[in-house]
Design a protein around this motif. Structure first.
Motif, PDB file in Angstrom:
ATOM      1  N   ALA A  33       0.972  -1.254   0.018  1.00 15.30           N
ATOM      2  CA  ALA A  33      -0.140  -0.149  -0.245  1.00 15.30           C
ATOM      3  C   ALA A  33       0.834   1.256   0.019  1.00 15.30           C
ATOM      4  O   ALA A  33       2.150   1.308   0.617  1.00 15.30           O
ATOM      5  CB  ALA A  33      -0.874   0.076   1.158  1.00 15.30           C
ATOM      6  N   HIS A  34       0.321   2.277  -0.764  1.00 14.84           N
ATOM      7  CA  HIS A  34       1.041   3.612  -0.587  1.00 14.84           C
ATOM      8  C   HIS A  34       0.783   4.123   0.883  1.00 14.84           C
ATOM      9  O   HIS A  34      -0.291   3.785   1.476  1.00 14.84           O
ATOM     10  CB  HIS A  34       0.587   4.553  -1.534  1.00 14.84           C
ATOM     11  N   PRO A  35       1.797   4.821   1.386  1.00  6.66           N
ATOM     12  CA  PRO A  35       1.542   5.317   2.945  1.00  6.66           C
ATOM     13  C   PRO A  35       0.144   6.267   2.952  1.00  6.66           C
ATOM     14  O   PRO A  35      -0.395   6.167   4.182  1.00  6.66           O
ATOM     15  CB  PRO A  35       2.698   6.112   3.126  1.00  6.66           C
ATOM     16  N   SER A  36      -0.286   6.653   2.101  1.00  6.91           N
ATOM     17  CA  SER A  36      -1.745   7.479   2.249  1.00  6.91           C
ATOM     18  C   SER A  36      -2.526   6.836   1.882  1.00  6.91           C
ATOM     19  O   SER A  36      -3.828   7.209   1.879  1.00  6.91           O
ATOM     20  CB  SER A  36      -1.632   8.688   1.123  1.00  6.91           C
ATOM     21  N   ASP A  37      -2.423   5.138   1.472  1.00  8.02           N
ATOM     22  CA  ASP A  37      -3.589   4.562   0.971  1.00  8.02           C
ATOM     23  C   ASP A  37      -4.357   3.856   2.124  1.00  8.02           C
ATOM     24  O   ASP A  37      -3.733   3.165   2.694  1.00  8.02           O
ATOM     25  CB  ASP A  37      -3.196   3.484  -0.050  1.00  8.02           C
ATOM     26  N   GLY A  38      -5.686   4.292   2.227  1.00  4.47           N
ATOM     27  CA  GLY A  38      -6.510   3.660   3.234  1.00  4.47           C
ATOM     28  C   GLY A  38      -7.074   2.185   3.054  1.00  4.47           C
ATOM     29  O   GLY A  38      -8.041   1.704   3.987  1.00  4.47           O
ATOM     30  N   ARG A  39      -6.897   1.825   1.681  1.00  2.00           N
ATOM     31  CA  ARG A  39      -7.675   0.653   1.310  1.00  2.00           C
ATOM     32  C   ARG A  39      -6.950  -0.596   1.993  1.00  2.00           C
ATOM     33  O   ARG A  39      -5.861  -0.783   2.108  1.00  2.00           O
ATOM     34  CB  ARG A  39      -7.605   0.542  -0.284  1.00  2.00           C
TER      35      ARG A  39
END
Length: 403
Positions: free
Chosen positions: A397-403
């Motif tokens: 996950a990207h650090p900003s990705d909440g999925r």
């Protein structure tokens, strides 16, 4: 002091037998990376096998670049010596089990160019993005091997995790561009070619000379953020949608190991310009498998690729552009005529409108935690197969990705 020796043997059906002998870089705990070959499931240190003095001092280096820079005649000589040495007893200290070593990026990549050489892939994308056009190919496609210049620093070795990229994207329902992690993360199953010795500026490499410059081939996964790419690529082409990561296999298969895989390319019509003309444009009969979370979802055939490696390299340099030891150029997505031969998920799922079942789950593009493994083999002598190993990567996950 007695030197312990061993005699190695590999099964007759091993894809890493004496007809292959790919080159790579390995290390064991507490020791720096060194060049090696793979023989069956053994990793054999080249310096400890062949010596480390004189010209062989290159076998103490942490990449293959110094060896490649010695040129085609030297590659031919070393391959013959290596095949002969492995028929005899060798120093046991040179041998490691494959699962006991760490494999590294085999080449310090100088420059990287990615081509668009598969007609089936290009036609599929044309039908997806330009359905109004009677010809899905762009007007220049059959006249020259189209390519873009990528980012060499983002090429990583198999097993490296891939962080989901973020960037600008603008969907059909977005009034303005938005920024965030890619929601349409894709793969491209490709074959990459490593330049062993380059050409000076202003002196192009001809199609006839290309084989003297190509050291070998690797598997190549050109990870692609399709939503970022779609917003950025007009008018100058791919950039951030591609530059975040590409994965290569750790073993470079020497070009002579693929002699038995030589096949004619598809018929090239209309006739190409003289600098691309070959008496027999040669492709390679390499069979890919794409595994998505352990399940085979596609089997792209490299034999269907329209432009040959020699034509790609000749076109890359025809304007006088120099190449260097360690340059890498890749074929672009390998796709065949059938749905289960498509080498990118944008094709396999037809732009996300035709989801596929992967290990019991519905997929269009990549989810966090998904793992992709590319493998491939090619015909070898006497009914054997030549292996390329694997190009493996898992999506984080990207650090900003909440999925």
């Amino acid at each position: 002091m007695t030197t312990l020796t061993t005699r190695l043997s590999v099964p007759a059906d091993s894809p890493f037998g004496p007809a292959n002998l790919p080159y790579g870089i390995y290390s064991v705990p507490g020791q720096p990376p060194r060049p090696a070959t793979r023989y069956g499931d053994h990793v054999v240190d080249l310096g400890l096998l062949l010596g480390e003095q004189g010209e062989n001092a290159v076998f103490t280096e942490p990449t293959l670049n110094a060896f490649m820079a010695q040129g085609h005649d030297r590659w031919t000589e070393v391959r013959a010596v290596l095949q002969a040495a492995l028929r005899e007893e060798i120093a046991a200290a040179a041998v490691h089990d494959l699962d006991a070593v760490t494999l590294h990026l085999p080449v310090e990549v100088a420059d990287y160019v990615d081509f668009y050489a598969s007609e089936h892939h290009a036609a599929n994308l044309g039908r997806l993005f330009r359905p109004q056009n009677p010809d899905p190919l762009t007007p220049n496609w059959k006249h020259l091997p189209i390519s873009y210049h990528g980012r060499s620093a983002s090429i990583v070795v198999s097993g490296t995790d891939i962080v989901r990229p973020a960037g600008q994207r603008k969907g059909p329902d977005d009034a303005v561009p938005v920024f965030g992690p890619s929601a349409r993360l894709d793969i491209e199953a490709e074959l990459g070619f490593v330049v062993g010795t380059g050409n000076p500026m202003g002196e192009p490499i001809s199609v006839e000379e290309a084989e003297q410059h190509i050291f070998g081939a690797v598997l190549f996964n050109d990870w692609s953020a399709r939503d970022i790419q779609a917003w950025e690529y007009i008018p100058l082409g791919p950039n951030l949608g591609k530059s975040f990561a590409s994965t290569v296999s750790p073993w470079v298969v020497p070009l002579p190991a693929l002699d038995g895989a030589r096949v004619d390319t598809p018929v090239q019509e209309p006739a190409v310009l003289p600098y691309l003309a070959m008496d027999r444009p040669w492709g390679l009969d390499v069979d890919f498998e794409v595994r998505w979370n352990g399940e085979v979802v596609s089997r792209p055939p490299y034999a269907a690729v329209y432009w040959s490696p020699a034509q790609m390299l000749a076109h890359l340099t025809v304007n006088g552009a120099p190449t260097r030891t360690g340059d890498l150029f890749a074929s672009g997505t390998v796709s065949g005529p059938e749905k289960d031969q498509r080498g990118a998920f944008i094709e396999l799922t037809w732009g996300g409108t035709e989801p596929v079942m992967v290990a019991g789950a519905t997929r269009t593009f990549l989810h966090n935690g998904d793992e992709i493994v590319l493998t491939a083999t090619a015909p070898g002598p006497g009914g054997t197969r030549i292996g390329f190993g694997e190009a493996r990567g898992r999506i984080l996950a990207h650090p900003s990705d909440g999925r």
